[in-house]
Design an enzyme around this catalytic site. Structure first.
Site, short mmCIF file in Angstrom:
data_model
loop_
_atom_site.label_atom_id
_atom_site.label_comp_id
_atom_site.label_asym_id
_atom_site.label_seq_id
_atom_site.Cartn_x
_atom_site.Cartn_y
_atom_site.Cartn_z
N PRO A 192 11.97 -19.65 30.70
CA PRO A 192 11.04 -20.05 29.63
C PRO A 192 9.88 -19.08 29.48
CG PRO A 192 11.54 -21.90 31.05
CD PRO A 192 12.07 -20.69 31.73
N GLU A 193 9.70 -18.59 28.27
CA GLU A 193 8.54 -17.76 27.94
C GLU A 193 7.61 -18.61 27.08
OE1 GLU A 193 9.74 -13.81 26.64
OE2 GLU A 193 11.69 -14.07 27.55
N ARG A 212 14.75 -4.74 35.05
CA ARG A 212 15.10 -5.76 34.06
C ARG A 212 15.98 -5.15 32.98
NH1 ARG A 212 11.01 -9.18 34.16
NH2 ARG A 212 12.65 -10.68 33.76
N LYS A 225 2.83 -18.97 30.57
CA LYS A 225 4.10 -19.67 30.69
C LYS A 225 3.98 -20.94 31.52
CE LYS A 225 6.42 -15.17 30.68
NZ LYS A 225 7.14 -14.18 31.50
#
Length: 299
Positions: A2-3, A289, A54
């Site tokens: 979740p951002e 990433r 967040k």
DNA sequence: CTATCTGTTCTGAC
DNA sequence: TGTCAGAACAGATA
């Protein structure tokens, strides 16, 4: 996972449903996910739900707060009825019981709860429940007083993307201190801008036509302005669509969440550039990433 | 079966 | 101080 848009979606969903309700029970199934004394929150009413970066906090009437970080795989699921999967799946048009889910998208949204990933269960005075699930157990829920909460909000995070102070001057000042940092890692640094993660940064940089590897010292003021515009635009889009969620996700109003249907580059490696520049979406690694972009039109 | 990947963030080594 | 690998953990994917 979740951002900011996902967490904001959770904040809004919970605000509609649990403000004014009193916590009557806390069931801690995975101790490492819960930090604090669970008994301190029992008997107290939810006053407000707030978000920063967040993280999302449930504010109680005794100056205590339940602060959640969902990390990669956390979910917050609210259920009006204890667990009745038939009721949820049978009604073609309308779901009778109120439920709301947000966070990591998997296929458990309307499955029976609790399940094997359920870490914490809160029960309210009207019998409804809030489940905190976390498959990988990286997330946490902390009991904090108002001062402790404020300290975290002030000291651990940079500006909110929708803050007026989030402008080119601010970013250029921060960039001047780490000139060789690439723009992707710069934008996902929570102490600079709060709430941007791996998905939305790739999407925002594609929208701004900036390659993720660009060093921040090489970015012109006009480009910073464009980056800010794109970040806000993409985050707003995410909030509008209720976050990036599983296609099975259906909220209480029967709406499907679905930012994932509007992603242009994230996990699109090998596909032609959606802006039809003739290039192809490439995948590289930045800071460990996965990073997705079009080398042809992002400069 | 193994090897590698995953949306977050923190810690420790250099 | 900056940078990077590895850690926390439990899968899914190739």
């Amino acid at each position: 996972m979740p951002e900011l848009p996902e967490v904001e979606t959770i904040r809004r969903g919970l605000s509609k449903r649990i403000v004014g309700k009193k916590i009557v029970g806390t069931d801690i199934r995975v101790p490492k996910n819960f930090i604090g004394d669970k008994n301190l929150v029992i008997g107290h009413e939810v006053k407000e739900i707030v978000r920063r970066a967040k993280v999302v906090a449930i504010k109680l009437d005794n100056s205590l707060n339940l602060l959640f970080h969902l990390k990669m795989t956390g979910q917050l699921i609210y259920r009006q009825e204890s667990s009745n999967i038939d009721n949820q799946l049978s009604g073609k048009s309308k779901i009778k019981s109120d439920s709301f889910a947000g966070g990591h998208p998997d296929h458990n949204w309307h499955a029976e709860l609790p399940n094997s990933t359920t870490a914490i269960i809160f029960t309210f005075n009207d019998g409804t429940k809030l489940y905190f699930n976390d498959l990988r157990k990286f997330g946490w829920c902390k009991v904090l007083n108002d001062q402790e909460l404020q300290k975290i909000f002030d000291e651990e995070y940079g500006l909110e993307p929708f803050d007026d102070k989030f402008n080119a001057e601010y970013l250029m000042l921060r960039a001047s201190k780490i000139p060789n940092r690439n723009i992707k890692q710069f934008l996902t640094d929570q102490t600079i801008v709060a709430g941007i993660g791996n998905i939305y940064v790739d999407e925002s940089l594609f929208d701004a036509k900036i390659v993720p590897t660009r060093r921040v010292k090489d970015i012109q003021k006009s480009e910073w302005i464009k980056i800010i515009e794109s970040v806000k635009k993409i985050l707003e889009l995410g909030i509008q669509f209720g976050g990036t969620t599983d296609s099975d996700y259906v909220n209480a109003d029967g709406e499907k969440g679905g930012m994932q249907n509007h992603l242009k580059v994230y996990r699109k490696a090998g596909l032609p550039c959606p802006d039809e520049c003739g290039g192809k979406i490439e995948r590289i690694s930045i800071g460990g990433r996965g990073t997705h972009f079009c080398r042809n039109c992002q400069k």
